[in-house]
Design a protein around this motif. Sequence first.
Motif, short mmCIF file in Angstrom:
data_model
loop_
_atom_site.label_atom_id
_atom_site.label_comp_id
_atom_site.label_asym_id
_atom_site.label_seq_id
_atom_site.Cartn_x
_atom_site.Cartn_y
_atom_site.Cartn_z
N GLY B 144 0.83 -1.21 0.00
CA GLY B 144 0.00 0.00 0.00
C GLY B 144 0.86 1.26 0.00
N GLU B 145 1.89 1.26 0.84
CA GLU B 145 2.77 2.44 0.93
C GLU B 145 3.49 2.67 -0.40
N ALA B 146 3.92 1.56 -1.02
CA ALA B 146 4.64 1.70 -2.30
C ALA B 146 3.71 2.31 -3.35
N ARG B 147 2.47 1.83 -3.39
CA ARG B 147 1.49 2.35 -4.35
C ARG B 147 1.20 3.83 -4.03
N ALA B 148 1.05 4.14 -2.74
CA ALA B 148 0.75 5.52 -2.33
C ALA B 148 1.89 6.45 -2.73
N ARG B 149 3.12 6.01 -2.54
CA ARG B 149 4.27 6.85 -2.91
C ARG B 149 4.31 7.06 -4.43
N GLU B 150 4.06 5.98 -5.17
CA GLU B 150 4.10 6.06 -6.64
C GLU B 150 3.06 7.10 -7.12
N LEU B 151 1.84 7.01 -6.56
CA LEU B 151 0.79 7.93 -7.00
C LEU B 151 1.07 9.35 -6.53
N THR B 152 1.62 9.49 -5.32
CA THR B 152 1.92 10.84 -4.82
C THR B 152 2.98 11.49 -5.69
N LEU B 213 -1.27 9.02 -16.18
CA LEU B 213 -1.95 7.86 -15.59
C LEU B 213 -2.61 7.00 -16.67
N ASN B 214 -3.18 7.66 -17.66
CA ASN B 214 -3.82 6.93 -18.75
C ASN B 214 -2.78 6.15 -19.55
N ALA B 215 -1.61 6.76 -19.75
CA ALA B 215 -0.53 6.06 -20.47
C ALA B 215 -0.09 4.83 -19.68
N ALA B 216 -0.25 4.90 -18.34
CA ALA B 216 0.10 3.76 -17.49
C ALA B 216 -1.03 2.72 -17.45
N GLY B 217 -2.12 2.96 -18.19
CA GLY B 217 -3.17 1.94 -18.31
C GLY B 217 -4.48 2.25 -17.59
#
Lengths: 295, 276
Positions: B144-152, B213-217
């Motif tokens: 979760g933290e990894a995903r949160a950091r990526e999106l932030t 984000l769209n380019a990332a799918g």
Amino acid sequence: MSADPIYLLQLTLNGVTLGLLYALIAVGLALIFGVLEIINFAHGELLMVGAYAMAFALPAFGLLYWPALVVAVLASAIAGWVLYELFLSKLKLGELERSILITLALSIIILHVVQLLFTASPRIVDTQFGFEGVEIGAIRITWTRVIGAGSAAVAFALLFLVLKFTQFGRAMRAIAQNREAALMVGIRPKTVARNAVVLATALCGLAGAALAPVHLVQPGMGQFLIFKAFALVIIGGLGNIPGAIAAAILLGLVESWVGGFFQIVWQEAAVFVLMMGVLFLRPDGLFKRGAMRVG
Amino acid sequence: MDARAEADADAGGTAVSAVLEVRDLHKAYAGVRAVDGVSFDVQAGSITGLIGPNGSGKSTTIDGISGFQPLDSGTVRLGGADITGMASHRIARAGLMRTFQTVRVYERLSLRENLMIAAQQFDAAGWIDELLRTKRYRGAIAAGEARARELTRMIGLMKYWEAPTGILSYGQKKLVALAAALMPKPRIVVLDEPVAGVNPTRIREVEEVLQTLNAAGETFLIVEHNVEFITTLCHHVIVLDQGRKLSEGSAEAIHADARVLEAYLGVAPELEEAEA
């Protein structure tokens, strides 16, 4: 009237211990209000269930305090769970009037059922500690009060940790702060509501169990306390948990001082005079309002 | 079985290119037909725009799709599975996340906490795992933290990672709400007016974030008043007017459609300028 510092300190200690127990009730109400957006008028009766469970469990455990306390907390939590599953879970959001009528009716029913089963006579509850207490110089405070206050303080510390650092607690705060945002990210509203009710009623049971050896146990004890708890939740800033705790300790102190220095009849009136005074001067309460503000 | 697994099972593993299929939606308020037979598809991996003048039924449509308003009739399928009439939190769990026109973030919680609340509703670790700090719980938190950091990082707000979101600007809060919606890797994110109330100089930033984000799918369905924003960003645009679908097609085709200009009272170019 006496200004003896020892007497004042004694009253202050009594006030703080009483205030911490009031805070357990007020915080439970604030939790339920924060998550379910209803006022639980049956909260006082769940406290009374905890007190009666303590009164019956103590002799069963040979007057041992701690096992009886655990039984009382569990009894209230289970009663809370049943209350939620049978009644509160059927309420839709925004049905405040319906919730008032249902919880008020339940409060009266539980009160009278207990009265029918165990009579209205007050019971004196004895524990392994009897009337023993801790003495610091000329100040004396009974162990049951010290342990009750200590248990409340530990319960608040645990509650803070749960709300702040666990998924269980964060989901509760999320629903209380912003229901739609919480639903948007898939938080299950009924699971969170059930958890909040069980947690709140467990705290209430702890208050009942801790009060049982300090006060007389009787069917009406919850109703007597619940209106004070409402006042505290409002004085503390609706939904502000530390605010409710601070207001409860303040009330305990005011009650103790008023009882010690003035005619005893003023003791009960003091809290409501205080509430009205606060609401005139600060309509939102002493502390900032907030949906389950924990800090 | 969780809602997403149920949706997958219901879909029977059939390959569907339309991630969201909306058919014949109807919703009336006190006799007024707010949505009157609206149907459309959103293709996986696309950015689809839903536009229309005030009162055209856009908000009612997405509130109905996301379970925040009951529909009178019609069906909504997500990844082939019927989600019509499901509660909003179950629709979220099935993979349709959304944001709101007025920003909804937890202002007293940090940016990290805002995103972790979203993540943790979907991980498999229960409260016993949490209490015992099991490997499963620690793994879920780390993921979760990894995903949160990526999106932030993607929304450019890493320096506010531990700051309460209450201190952020309105536009930044909208980006936090977007990141929260993306946390569980949904099938589609519905954005309700993502640039309404956002400082015009920041709108370009929102566009870039959405394009990245769209380019990332990621797949988006965007409801927006700002026609220029929609035509710049969207592969496909659906136009509603008075509760009905007026037109749909590529952004260029919609721009040239006389009916669409008329629906905007013949002042579409001016409206665009004013809103841009």
